[in-house]
Design an enzyme around this catalytic site. Structure first.
Site, PDB file in Angstrom:
ATOM      1  N   HIS A   8      47.094   5.984  38.808  1.00 13.31           N
ATOM      2  CA  HIS A   8      46.386   5.735  39.895  1.00 13.31           C
ATOM      3  C   HIS A   8      46.949   4.286  39.815  1.00 13.31           C
ATOM      4  O   HIS A   8      47.494   3.617  38.863  1.00 13.31           O
ATOM      5  CB  HIS A   8      44.839   4.751  39.015  1.00 13.31           C
ATOM      6  CG  HIS A   8      44.055   6.161  38.063  1.00 13.31           C
ATOM      7  ND1 HIS A   8      43.045   6.956  39.096  1.00 13.31           N
ATOM      8  CD2 HIS A   8      44.096   7.113  37.444  1.00 13.31           C
ATOM      9  CE1 HIS A   8      42.911   8.046  39.153  1.00 13.31           C
ATOM     10  NE2 HIS A   8      43.390   8.214  36.916  1.00 13.31           N
ATOM     11  N   SER A  36      45.303   1.264  40.693  1.00 11.87           N
ATOM     12  CA  SER A  36      44.272  -0.296  40.018  1.00 11.87           C
ATOM     13  C   SER A  36      44.883   0.361  38.468  1.00 11.87           C
ATOM     14  O   SER A  36      44.705   1.721  38.203  1.00 11.87           O
ATOM     15  CB  SER A  36      43.145  -0.345  40.589  1.00 11.87           C
ATOM     16  OG  SER A  36      42.395   0.996  40.164  1.00 11.87           O
ATOM     17  N   GLU A  48      48.787  12.000  35.667  1.00  9.81           N
ATOM     18  CA  GLU A  48      47.802  11.071  36.442  1.00  9.81           C
ATOM     19  C   GLU A  48      47.990   9.637  36.743  1.00  9.81           C
ATOM     20  O   GLU A  48      48.474   9.346  35.699  1.00  9.81           O
ATOM     21  CB  GLU A  48      46.671  11.418  35.911  1.00  9.81           C
ATOM     22  CG  GLU A  48      45.198  10.788  36.666  1.00  9.81           C
ATOM     23  CD  GLU A  48      44.482  10.664  35.137  1.00  9.81           C
ATOM     24  OE1 GLU A  48      44.686  11.360  34.017  1.00  9.81           O
ATOM     25  OE2 GLU A  48      43.794  10.193  35.107  1.00  9.81           O
ATOM     26  N   TYR A  84      43.695  -2.914  45.155  1.00  9.64           N
ATOM     27  CA  TYR A  84      44.826  -2.247  45.898  1.00  9.64           C
ATOM     28  C   TYR A  84      45.708  -2.812  46.730  1.00  9.64           C
ATOM     29  O   TYR A  84      46.577  -1.821  46.611  1.00  9.64           O
ATOM     30  CB  TYR A  84      43.888  -1.088  47.049  1.00  9.64           C
ATOM     31  CG  TYR A  84      42.469  -0.490  46.253  1.00  9.64           C
ATOM     32  CD1 TYR A  84      43.869   0.681  45.411  1.00  9.64           C
ATOM     33  CD2 TYR A  84      41.432  -0.289  46.872  1.00  9.64           C
ATOM     34  CE1 TYR A  84      42.197   1.258  44.642  1.00  9.64           C
ATOM     35  CE2 TYR A  84      40.836   0.013  45.425  1.00  9.64           C
ATOM     36  CZ  TYR A  84      41.002   1.511  44.578  1.00  9.64           C
ATOM     37  OH  TYR A  84      39.578   1.843  43.666  1.00  9.64           O
ATOM     38  N   ASP A 126      39.569  21.642  35.807  1.00  9.61           N
ATOM     39  CA  ASP A 126      39.294  22.860  35.373  1.00  9.61           C
ATOM     40  C   ASP A 126      40.561  23.610  36.678  1.00  9.61           C
ATOM     41  O   ASP A 126      41.621  24.405  35.383  1.00  9.61           O
ATOM     42  CB  ASP A 126      38.748  23.977  35.967  1.00  9.61           C
ATOM     43  CG  ASP A 126      36.903  23.728  34.543  1.00  9.61           C
ATOM     44  OD1 ASP A 126      37.296  22.887  33.367  1.00  9.61           O
ATOM     45  OD2 ASP A 126      35.942  24.125  34.985  1.00  9.61           O
ATOM     46  N   HIS A 147      36.412  10.747  37.681  1.00  4.88           N
ATOM     47  CA  HIS A 147      35.714  10.564  37.387  1.00  4.88           C
ATOM     48  C   HIS A 147      34.568  11.665  36.875  1.00  4.88           C
ATOM     49  O   HIS A 147      33.334  11.607  36.137  1.00  4.88           O
ATOM     50  CB  HIS A 147      34.713   9.458  37.609  1.00  4.88           C
ATOM     51  CG  HIS A 147      36.062   7.702  38.136  1.00  4.88           C
ATOM     52  ND1 HIS A 147      36.869   7.562  37.111  1.00  4.88           N
ATOM     53  CD2 HIS A 147      36.065   7.309  39.305  1.00  4.88           C
ATOM     54  CE1 HIS A 147      37.696   6.594  37.386  1.00  4.88           C
ATOM     55  NE2 HIS A 147      37.360   6.896  38.700  1.00  4.88           N
ATOM     56  N   ARG A 187      40.414  -1.283  52.369  1.00  5.61           N
ATOM     57  CA  ARG A 187      39.540  -0.950  50.872  1.00  5.61           C
ATOM     58  C   ARG A 187      39.982  -2.659  49.971  1.00  5.61           C
ATOM     59  O   ARG A 187      40.115  -2.721  50.772  1.00  5.61           O
ATOM     60  CB  ARG A 187      40.343  -0.050  50.152  1.00  5.61           C
ATOM     61  CG  ARG A 187      40.245   1.962  50.981  1.00  5.61           C
ATOM     62  CD  ARG A 187      40.448   2.837  49.508  1.00  5.61           C
ATOM     63  NE  ARG A 187      39.460   2.875  48.384  1.00  5.61           N
ATOM     64  CZ  ARG A 187      39.415   3.335  46.976  1.00  5.61           C
ATOM     65  NH1 ARG A 187      40.403   4.694  47.683  1.00  5.61           N
ATOM     66  NH2 ARG A 187      38.463   3.919  46.348  1.00  5.61           N
ATOM     67  N   ARG A 215      37.660  -1.992  35.333  1.00  4.83           N
ATOM     68  CA  ARG A 215      36.930  -1.812  36.702  1.00  4.83           C
ATOM     69  C   ARG A 215      35.831  -1.392  36.097  1.00  4.83           C
ATOM     70  O   ARG A 215      35.251  -1.503  34.948  1.00  4.83           O
ATOM     71  CB  ARG A 215      37.430  -0.849  37.655  1.00  4.83           C
ATOM     72  CG  ARG A 215      38.395  -1.570  38.256  1.00  4.83           C
ATOM     73  CD  ARG A 215      39.443  -1.133  38.742  1.00  4.83           C
ATOM     74  NE  ARG A 215      37.858  -0.816  40.457  1.00  4.83           N
ATOM     75  CZ  ARG A 215      38.671  -0.065  41.396  1.00  4.83           C
ATOM     76  NH1 ARG A 215      39.662   0.758  41.237  1.00  4.83           N
ATOM     77  NH2 ARG A 215      37.844   0.119  42.036  1.00  4.83           N
ATOM     78  N   ALA A 249      38.486   9.449  43.047  1.00  3.25           N
ATOM     79  CA  ALA A 249      36.963   9.310  42.136  1.00  3.25           C
ATOM     80  C   ALA A 249      36.551  10.526  41.862  1.00  3.25           C
ATOM     81  O   ALA A 249      36.010  10.407  40.821  1.00  3.25           O
ATOM     82  CB  ALA A 249      36.345   8.878  43.590  1.00  3.25           C
ATOM     83  N   ARG A 260      33.917   4.362  35.486  1.00  2.84           N
ATOM     84  CA  ARG A 260      35.018   4.449  36.325  1.00  2.84           C
ATOM     85  C   ARG A 260      36.125   4.538  35.035  1.00  2.84           C
ATOM     86  O   ARG A 260      37.446   5.142  34.697  1.00  2.84           O
ATOM     87  CB  ARG A 260      36.546   3.311  37.054  1.00  2.84           C
ATOM     88  CG  ARG A 260      36.070   3.373  38.598  1.00  2.84           C
ATOM     89  CD  ARG A 260      36.692   2.834  38.953  1.00  2.84           C
ATOM     90  NE  ARG A 260      35.729   2.056  40.465  1.00  2.84           N
ATOM     91  CZ  ARG A 260      35.837   2.437  41.888  1.00  2.84           C
ATOM     92  NH1 ARG A 260      36.077   3.432  41.630  1.00  2.84           N
ATOM     93  NH2 ARG A 260      35.064   1.423  42.559  1.00  2.84           N
ATOM     94  N   PRO A 264      40.610  11.297  47.769  1.00  7.44           N
ATOM     95  CA  PRO A 264      40.041  10.348  48.806  1.00  7.44           C
ATOM     96  C   PRO A 264      39.829   9.390  48.969  1.00  7.44           C
ATOM     97  O   PRO A 264      39.492   8.649  47.626  1.00  7.44           O
ATOM     98  CB  PRO A 264      38.019  10.989  48.153  1.00  7.44           C
ATOM     99  CG  PRO A 264      38.451  11.683  46.757  1.00  7.44           C
ATOM    100  CD  PRO A 264      39.608  12.045  46.475  1.00  7.44           C
ATOM    101  N   ASN A 265      39.557   8.832  50.269  1.00  4.49           N
ATOM    102  CA  ASN A 265      39.336   7.811  50.091  1.00  4.49           C
ATOM    103  C   ASN A 265      41.485   6.824  50.473  1.00  4.49           C
ATOM    104  O   ASN A 265      41.136   5.938  50.773  1.00  4.49           O
ATOM    105  CB  ASN A 265      38.508   6.602  49.521  1.00  4.49           C
ATOM    106  CG  ASN A 265      37.006   7.486  49.810  1.00  4.49           C
ATOM    107  OD1 ASN A 265      36.569   7.162  50.889  1.00  4.49           O
ATOM    108  ND2 ASN A 265      36.442   7.665  49.137  1.00  4.49           N
ATOM    109  N   ASN A 289      46.932  11.188  41.445  1.00  2.00           N
ATOM    110  CA  ASN A 289      46.148  10.772  42.082  1.00  2.00           C
ATOM    111  C   ASN A 289      44.496  11.344  42.232  1.00  2.00           C
ATOM    112  O   ASN A 289      44.524  11.189  43.392  1.00  2.00           O
ATOM    113  CB  ASN A 289      45.971   9.351  42.801  1.00  2.00           C
ATOM    114  CG  ASN A 289      45.446   7.939  42.879  1.00  2.00           C
ATOM    115  OD1 ASN A 289      43.803   8.835  42.165  1.00  2.00           O
ATOM    116  ND2 ASN A 289      45.596   7.400  43.158  1.00  2.00           N
TER     117      ASN A 289
HETATM  118  C1  DQA Z   1      41.910   5.258  41.911  1.00  2.00           C
HETATM  119  C2  DQA Z   1      40.474   4.426  40.764  1.00  2.00           C
HETATM  120  C3  DQA Z   1      39.427   5.149  41.300  1.00  2.00           C
HETATM  121  O1  DQA Z   1      38.456   4.577  40.155  1.00  2.00           O
HETATM  122  C4  DQA Z   1      38.639   5.022  42.336  1.00  2.00           C
HETATM  123  O2  DQA Z   1      37.402   6.007  42.959  1.00  2.00           O
HETATM  124  C5  DQA Z   1      40.081   5.054  43.505  1.00  2.00           C
HETATM  125  C6  DQA Z   1      41.616   4.471  43.331  1.00  2.00           C
HETATM  126  C7  DQA Z   1      43.149   4.054  42.187  1.00  2.00           C
HETATM  127  O3  DQA Z   1      44.034   5.147  42.326  1.00  2.00           O
HETATM  128  O4  DQA Z   1      43.154   3.071  40.991  1.00  2.00           O
HETATM  129  O5  DQA Z   1      39.773   5.561  44.631  1.00  2.00           O
HETATM  130  O6  DQA Z   1      42.329   6.037  41.425  1.00  2.00           O
END
Ligand code: DQA
Length: 144
Positions: A99, A101, A97, A22, A86, A79, A17, A106, A76, A110, A9-10, A73
């Site tokens: 990320h 950031s 996995e 980012y 699952d 977390h 952002r 942070r 959110a 997170r 998401p996002n 990735n």
């Molecule tokens: C993220 C880190 C997450 O904490 C955050 O909610 C994101 C992006 C990252 O790529 O740094 O949406 O996964």
């Protein structure tokens, strides 16, 4: 070798952002970077993004059935989504996995990843290069 990249998401609104966290790349730029890096390493990659848990879970089921390695990735969902954890646990090929950031530097919420425990490994904090490092990790795993 086919791989699936899933962004949560996002992330499709990356350039809107916090740029201090980012950077300034747009989501299409990130996708182009991942695609080029994957092709240069001999992967065929499909890159998907979703803001919904159910859609991501469906994609993880699909990858499990097809034995496709996944670079993920979870944004959110990292977390708190036990449902995604699952589904990730049922994968049948490596899961990296990633990320952009470094969540550990942070806010405290997170600092927990419910995904890390079922991932082959986690790469965080290198901006778009986190995906490149994930591709290199996958390359190494596939040679084994
Ligand atoms: C993220 C880190 C997450 O904490 C955050 O909610 C994101 C992006 C990252 O790529 O740094 O949406 O996964």
């Amino acid at each position: 070798m086919k791989i699936l990249v899933i962004n949560g998401p996002n992330l499709a609104r990356l350039d809107l952002r916090d740029s201090g966290i980012y950077g300034n790349a747009t989501y299409p730029e990130l996708v182009a970077f991942i695609e080029q890096s994957a092709v240069a390493r001999g992967f065929t990659c499909e890159i998907r993004q979703s803001d919904t848990e159910a859609e991501i879970i469906g994609w993880l089921h699909e990858a499990a059935d097809a034995r496709t390695p996944v670079i993920f990735n979870p944004a959110a969902f990292t977390h708190y989504s036990y449902a995604i954890r699952d589904a990730a646990q049922m994968l049948t090929a490596p899961l990296i996995e990633v990320h952009l950031s470094n969540p550990m530097s942070r806010e405290e919420f997170r600092h927990t990843s419910v995904i890390s425990g079922v991932a082959t490994g986690t790469i965080a904090g290198f901006g778009p290069n986190s995906y490149l490092l994930a591709l290199e990790a996958l390359q190494g795993l596939m040679k084994k």
